[in-house]
Design a protein around this motif. Structure first.
Motif, PDB file in Angstrom:
ATOM      1  N   ASP A 147      23.064  89.509   3.138  1.00  0.00           N
ATOM      2  CA  ASP A 147      22.080  89.905   1.976  1.00  0.00           C
ATOM      3  C   ASP A 147      22.869  90.065   0.853  1.00  0.00           C
ATOM      4  OD1 ASP A 147      19.148  91.037   1.526  1.00  0.00           O
ATOM      5  OD2 ASP A 147      20.268  92.420   0.543  1.00  0.00           O
ATOM      6  N   ARG A 148      23.599  89.896   0.568  1.00  0.00           N
ATOM      7  CA  ARG A 148      24.662  91.095  -0.567  1.00  0.00           C
ATOM      8  C   ARG A 148      25.906  90.982  -0.502  1.00  0.00           C
ATOM      9  NH1 ARG A 148      21.871  94.894  -0.171  1.00  0.00           N
ATOM     10  NH2 ARG A 148      22.568  96.704  -0.937  1.00  0.00           N
ATOM     11  N   ILE A 149      26.579  90.380  -1.094  1.00  0.00           N
ATOM     12  CA  ILE A 149      27.978  90.623  -0.819  1.00  0.00           C
ATOM     13  C   ILE A 149      28.587  92.295  -2.175  1.00  0.00           C
ATOM     14  CG2 ILE A 149      30.927  89.706  -1.365  1.00  0.00           C
ATOM     15  CD1 ILE A 149      29.176  87.264  -0.854  1.00  0.00           C
ATOM     16  N   ASP A 150      29.723  93.098  -1.793  1.00  0.00           N
ATOM     17  CA  ASP A 150      29.707  93.856  -3.016  1.00  0.00           C
ATOM     18  C   ASP A 150      31.658  94.161  -2.616  1.00  0.00           C
ATOM     19  OD1 ASP A 150      30.862  96.343  -4.237  1.00  0.00           O
ATOM     20  OD2 ASP A 150      30.045  97.896  -2.009  1.00  0.00           O
ATOM     21  N   LYS A 151      31.206  93.287  -3.802  1.00  0.00           N
ATOM     22  CA  LYS A 151      32.838  92.246  -4.430  1.00  0.00           C
ATOM     23  C   LYS A 151      34.110  93.913  -4.772  1.00  0.00           C
ATOM     24  CE  LYS A 151      31.986  88.415  -5.267  1.00  0.00           C
ATOM     25  NZ  LYS A 151      32.962  87.409  -5.067  1.00  0.00           N
ATOM     26  N   ASN A 152      35.522  93.793  -4.047  1.00  0.00           N
ATOM     27  CA  ASN A 152      35.957  94.789  -4.055  1.00  0.00           C
ATOM     28  C   ASN A 152      35.970  95.562  -3.960  1.00  0.00           C
ATOM     29  OD1 ASN A 152      37.828  93.009  -5.041  1.00  0.00           O
ATOM     30  ND2 ASN A 152      36.523  93.084  -7.602  1.00  0.00           N
ATOM     31  N   PHE A 153      34.605  96.245  -2.744  1.00  0.00           N
ATOM     32  CA  PHE A 153      34.405  97.510  -2.289  1.00  0.00           C
ATOM     33  C   PHE A 153      35.257  97.951  -1.354  1.00  0.00           C
ATOM     34  CE2 PHE A 153      33.338 100.331   1.345  1.00  0.00           C
ATOM     35  CZ  PHE A 153      31.778 101.065   0.941  1.00  0.00           C
ATOM     36  N   PHE A 154      36.258  97.470  -0.242  1.00  0.00           N
ATOM     37  CA  PHE A 154      37.223  98.032   0.009  1.00  0.00           C
ATOM     38  C   PHE A 154      38.434  98.686  -0.736  1.00  0.00           C
ATOM     39  CE2 PHE A 154      34.715  95.616   3.868  1.00  0.00           C
ATOM     40  CZ  PHE A 154      35.113  96.952   4.237  1.00  0.00           C
ATOM     41  N   LEU A 155      38.772  98.033  -1.233  1.00  0.00           N
ATOM     42  CA  LEU A 155      39.786  97.767  -2.560  1.00  0.00           C
ATOM     43  C   LEU A 155      38.810  99.384  -3.408  1.00  0.00           C
ATOM     44  CD1 LEU A 155      40.449  94.173  -3.883  1.00  0.00           C
ATOM     45  CD2 LEU A 155      42.517  95.562  -2.381  1.00  0.00           C
ATOM     46  N   LYS A 156      37.782  99.370  -4.010  1.00  0.00           N
ATOM     47  CA  LYS A 156      37.416 100.930  -4.851  1.00  0.00           C
ATOM     48  C   LYS A 156      37.538 101.828  -3.945  1.00  0.00           C
ATOM     49  CE  LYS A 156      34.334  97.631  -7.812  1.00  0.00           C
ATOM     50  NZ  LYS A 156      33.071  96.859  -7.554  1.00  0.00           N
ATOM     51  N   ASN A 157      37.151 102.056  -2.706  1.00  0.00           N
ATOM     52  CA  ASN A 157      36.317 102.860  -2.230  1.00  0.00           C
ATOM     53  C   ASN A 157      37.491 103.169  -0.758  1.00  0.00           C
ATOM     54  OD1 ASN A 157      33.707 103.363  -2.967  1.00  0.00           O
ATOM     55  ND2 ASN A 157      34.185 101.032  -2.872  1.00  0.00           N
ATOM     56  N   TYR A 158      38.817 102.706  -0.837  1.00  0.00           N
ATOM     57  CA  TYR A 158      39.483 103.287   0.418  1.00  0.00           C
ATOM     58  C   TYR A 158      41.070 102.809  -0.318  1.00  0.00           C
ATOM     59  CZ  TYR A 158      35.819 103.144   3.423  1.00  0.00           C
ATOM     60  OH  TYR A 158      34.489 103.778   4.274  1.00  0.00           O
ATOM     61  N   SER A 159      41.696 104.392  -0.750  1.00  0.00           N
ATOM     62  CA  SER A 159      43.152 104.844  -0.941  1.00  0.00           C
ATOM     63  C   SER A 159      44.195 103.867  -0.344  1.00  0.00           C
ATOM     64  CB  SER A 159      43.265 106.072  -1.453  1.00  0.00           C
ATOM     65  OG  SER A 159      43.369 106.382   0.486  1.00  0.00           O
ATOM     66  N   GLU A 160      43.603 103.471   1.474  1.00  0.00           N
ATOM     67  CA  GLU A 160      44.846 102.482   2.113  1.00  0.00           C
ATOM     68  C   GLU A 160      44.158 100.900   2.139  1.00  0.00           C
ATOM     69  OE1 GLU A 160      48.270 103.278   3.375  1.00  0.00           O
ATOM     70  OE2 GLU A 160      47.996 105.700   2.332  1.00  0.00           O
ATOM     71  N   PRO A 161      44.946 100.018   2.384  1.00  0.00           N
ATOM     72  CA  PRO A 161      44.503  99.247   2.214  1.00  0.00           C
ATOM     73  C   PRO A 161      43.839  99.119   3.502  1.00  0.00           C
ATOM     74  CG  PRO A 161      46.712  98.435   1.362  1.00  0.00           C
ATOM     75  CD  PRO A 161      46.593 100.910   2.040  1.00  0.00           C
ATOM     76  N   ILE A 162      42.938  98.395   4.063  1.00  0.00           N
ATOM     77  CA  ILE A 162      42.052  98.209   5.519  1.00  0.00           C
ATOM     78  C   ILE A 162      42.620  96.441   5.894  1.00  0.00           C
ATOM     79  CG2 ILE A 162      39.986  97.997   6.560  1.00  0.00           C
ATOM     80  CD1 ILE A 162      38.840  99.817   5.394  1.00  0.00           C
ATOM     81  N   VAL A 163      43.739  96.889   6.829  1.00  0.00           N
ATOM     82  CA  VAL A 163      43.802  95.400   7.584  1.00  0.00           C
ATOM     83  C   VAL A 163      42.851  95.005   8.672  1.00  0.00           C
ATOM     84  CG1 VAL A 163      45.779  93.726   7.713  1.00  0.00           C
ATOM     85  CG2 VAL A 163      45.799  95.773   5.751  1.00  0.00           C
TER      86      VAL A 163
END
Length: 189
Positions: free
Chosen positions: A147-163
């Motif tokens: 439906d849409r893209i939430d740009k930089n969501f994981f960068l803004k909302n999680y202190s640790e990288p999700i890899v």
């Protein structure tokens, strides 16, 4: 042999079967029970498999409906749904214990909650997921569409990288499964 239509069945991986019955070497189908439980009974250890932020889970959990999947009375999966604006429901979390993954439990749990959401009269179901990986295919197989893209969501909302597979998640895809007037939700049996 009579089968209860309400019981779901799944193929148990050989390692799990051997742990339950070390004498048998064959795979068998066992019942899967899915119950709605109070948020206080949601299995946090499973929810943390899908969302590494315990604080985020605690924020949405008390405003949500929780479902737990059991195999042989053992918790093997969990799902959390939260009502959102516009008559939609958001799938906040879905997880299956590592020892039971790749056995169809996640798909059956998702199909179950899709049916419950449809029965509730909601307009549709929405989920946020990474922009790549097996999760994207998992949802698309059930008719979810981007439906849409939430740009930089994981960068803004999680202190640790999700890899995942050596690549860091940055953007979240918002997928929807609309029920009103939608004919794309046609499950195959």
């Amino acid at each position: 042999m009579q089968h209860n239509a309400a019981l779901n069945r799944t193929l148990v991986p050989r390692a799990v079967l051997q742990a339950l019955n070390p004498i048998s070497n064959s795979e068998v189908y066992i019942p899967l029970r899915i119950d709605e439980v109070p948020p206080s009974e949601a299995p946090m250890d499973l929810l943390l498999l899908a969302d590494p932020s315990e604080n985020a889970i605690k924020e949405y959990l008390n405003q949500s409906r929780c479902f737990v999947a059991y195999a042989n009375d053992m918790v093997v999966g969990s799902c959390v749904l939260k009502p959102i604006a516009g008559g939609m429901v958001e799938l906040m979390n879905i997880a299956v214990s590592p020892s039971h993954q790749q056995s169809g439990i996640g798909t059956r749990l998702l199909k179950h909650v899709i049916d419950r959401v449809k029965e509730s009269g909601a307009k549709g179901l929405e989920v946020g997921t990474g922009s790549f990986g097996y999760q994207l295919t998992f949802y698309q197989r059930q008719g979810f569409r981007v439906d849409r893209i939430d740009k930089n969501f994981f960068l803004k909302n999680y202190s640790e990288p999700i890899v995942e597979d050596g690549v860091q998640h940055k953007d979240m895809l918002r997928l929807t499964l609309e029920f009103c007037g939608d004919t794309s939700y046609q499950r195959t049996v």
